[in-house]
Design an enzyme around this catalytic site. Structure first.
Site, PDB file in Angstrom:
ATOM      1  N   ASN A 178      -1.291 -41.390  83.497  1.00  0.00           N
ATOM      2  CA  ASN A 178      -0.535 -42.462  84.140  1.00  0.00           C
ATOM      3  C   ASN A 178      -0.602 -42.323  85.663  1.00  0.00           C
ATOM      4  OD1 ASN A 178       1.326 -44.745  84.130  1.00  0.00           O
ATOM      5  ND2 ASN A 178       2.864 -43.288  84.851  1.00  0.00           N
ATOM      6  N   ARG A 210      22.283 -35.427 104.009  1.00  0.00           N
ATOM      7  CA  ARG A 210      22.833 -34.304 104.780  1.00  0.00           C
ATOM      8  C   ARG A 210      21.663 -33.554 105.412  1.00  0.00           C
ATOM      9  NH1 ARG A 210      28.211 -33.415 103.713  1.00  0.00           N
ATOM     10  NH2 ARG A 210      29.046 -34.471 101.869  1.00  0.00           N
ATOM     11  N   ASP A 239       0.999 -38.111  80.920  1.00  0.00           N
ATOM     12  CA  ASP A 239       1.667 -38.271  82.205  1.00  0.00           C
ATOM     13  C   ASP A 239       0.661 -38.258  83.357  1.00  0.00           C
ATOM     14  OD1 ASP A 239       4.380 -38.628  83.174  1.00  0.00           O
ATOM     15  OD2 ASP A 239       4.114 -36.734  84.232  1.00  0.00           O
ATOM     16  N   GLN A 284       8.553 -35.063  91.719  1.00  0.00           N
ATOM     17  CA  GLN A 284       9.937 -34.765  91.375  1.00  0.00           C
ATOM     18  C   GLN A 284      10.207 -33.329  91.813  1.00  0.00           C
ATOM     19  OE1 GLN A 284      13.070 -35.288  90.941  1.00  0.00           O
ATOM     20  NE2 GLN A 284      12.839 -36.598  89.143  1.00  0.00           N
ATOM     21  N   ASP A 293      14.272 -46.590  86.807  1.00  0.00           N
ATOM     22  CA  ASP A 293      15.013 -46.189  85.616  1.00  0.00           C
ATOM     23  C   ASP A 293      15.674 -47.396  84.963  1.00  0.00           C
ATOM     24  OD1 ASP A 293      14.452 -43.464  86.041  1.00  0.00           O
ATOM     25  OD2 ASP A 293      16.096 -43.335  87.493  1.00  0.00           O
ATOM     26  N   HIS A 350      11.709 -47.623  99.114  1.00  0.00           N
ATOM     27  CA  HIS A 350      11.475 -47.522  97.677  1.00  0.00           C
ATOM     28  C   HIS A 350      11.552 -48.925  97.062  1.00  0.00           C
ATOM     29  CE1 HIS A 350      12.450 -43.019  96.922  1.00  0.00           C
ATOM     30  NE2 HIS A 350      12.006 -43.194  98.156  1.00  0.00           N
ATOM     31  N   TYR A 395       5.200 -36.048  88.345  1.00  0.00           N
ATOM     32  CA  TYR A 395       6.172 -35.241  87.609  1.00  0.00           C
ATOM     33  C   TYR A 395       5.540 -33.937  87.129  1.00  0.00           C
ATOM     34  CZ  TYR A 395       8.700 -39.591  87.810  1.00  0.00           C
ATOM     35  OH  TYR A 395       9.315 -40.718  88.280  1.00  0.00           O
ATOM     36  N   GLU A 400      13.906 -37.897 102.535  1.00  0.00           N
ATOM     37  CA  GLU A 400      14.406 -39.017 101.737  1.00  0.00           C
ATOM     38  C   GLU A 400      15.911 -39.169 101.917  1.00  0.00           C
ATOM     39  OE1 GLU A 400      12.987 -39.780  97.630  1.00  0.00           O
ATOM     40  OE2 GLU A 400      15.112 -39.567  97.089  1.00  0.00           O
TER      41      GLU A 400
END
Length: 317
Positions: free
Chosen positions: A178, A289, A175, A193, A124, A92, A162, A32
């Site tokens: 979902n 990086r 969660d 995550q 978010d 994304h 998550y 990513e």
């Protein structure tokens, strides 16, 4: 329950065998990146891409800022990866601060640019400290977004998971429910995550399976470049930072090279233990990086791929 207990015992036995002693090289990786904000960051990003590309990643993804704040830069970066490299590029896409029509336009633009993979996220809140609210006329959540994308094009779709529960979820059960909705809407896989203990992932994977989720769940790995920064990110997303990590990084603030060695060792050991539990694919959060991700992949047996043509020439010589 018996199946889960048997799997746990198999993991315990497998973890006694060191991966680094005889690395089989049967690991899939993905990376990513985030879109650059300056010429210097742009050069750093492409240096990272050129360094990691020979490892043959399954795909590379580019993040999308809150409220679409990096929409154009994300599109430019993903489109260039798709255009100039052989790596599958994933973009994304979030539900924040946009109508369904606006989001559909972005998705269509990605398709037209040759991008076939979307990481579909709720996103978010654009303002920190404020609760998430669905944009008027927008997609309600990630499951709704996945369903919308499925109506547009045959995208490959990844979603977020998550292991330590999303901060907005009532509890772990809600969660996982979902996540099940996102998979049922048409997602191909979930990427987690970041986390720092292998059992965190194994418990989550077992709970997801018990809930009827049989799709691929890929662990997200965050190599620690700055312990202070990772601690801040962890506090925001509800990730537990073990006390032993603080001990290992103590005194290394002014020793970046030593810190990198410690970081690569910690992340590679996490991956080794996940591998022992049956994991064969890893997603690395690179922060643009390449060094740490490259070193970890090397420890896991991933080597630069040589084309058949080059290999044949070397063998002839």
């Amino acid at each position: 329950m018996t199946v889960l207990l048997d799997a746990a015992r198999e993991r315990q036995l497998a973890q006694a065998s060191p991966l680094f002693a005889e690395v089989p090289g049967d690991i899939g990786v993905s990376f990513e990146f985030f879109p650059p904000k300056s010429d210097k960051m742009h050069a750093q990003l492409w240096d990272a891409i050129e360094t990691l590309a020979p490892l043959g990643p399954r795909f590379v993804s580019v993040t999308y800022g809150a409220g679409g704040s990096t929409r154009e830069r994300t599109h430019e970066t993903v489109a260039r990866i798709a255009r100039e490299t052989t790596m599958p590029a994933a973009a994304h896409l979030t539900c924040v601060e946009a109508t369904k029509g606006e989001i559909d336009d972005v998705a269509n633009a990605y398709w037209d640019a040759g991008v076939r993979h979307i990481v579909a996220l709720r996103g978010d809140p654009p303002e920190k400290g404020k609760p998430y609210a669905t944009h008027p006329g927008g997609y309600e959540n990630a499951a709704d977004l996945v369903a919308g994308l499925r109506k547009l094009h045959p995208f490959e779709i990844s979603v977020a998971a998550y292991p330590e529960c999303h901060p907005d979820s009532v509890d772990q059960t809600a969660d996982i429910d979902n996540l099940k909705r996102k998979m049922d809407a048409g997602a191909n896989r979930a990427i987690t995550q970041f986390f720092f203990e292998p059992d965190t992932f194994f418990r989550f994977r077992d709970d997801a399976a018990a809930a009827g989720i049989d799709a691929e769940i890929v662990p997200g790995i965050m190599p620690v470049m700055s312990f202070a920064a990772v601690s801040r990110m962890s506090a925001m997303c509800g990730t537990d930072v073990p006390s032993w990590m603080a001990t290992l990084f103590d005194g290394l603030d002014d020793r970046p090279e030593a810190r990198q060695l410690v970081s690569a060792t910690i992340a590679a050991e996490l991956c080794r233990r996940l591998y022992a539990g049956g994991v064969r694919d890893f997603h690395f959060y690179t922060l643009n990086r390449a060094e740490l991700a490259y070193a970890i992949c090397h420890l896991l047996g991933v080597r630069p791929q040589i084309s058949a043509e080059v290999s044949a020439k070397e063998n002839a010589a």
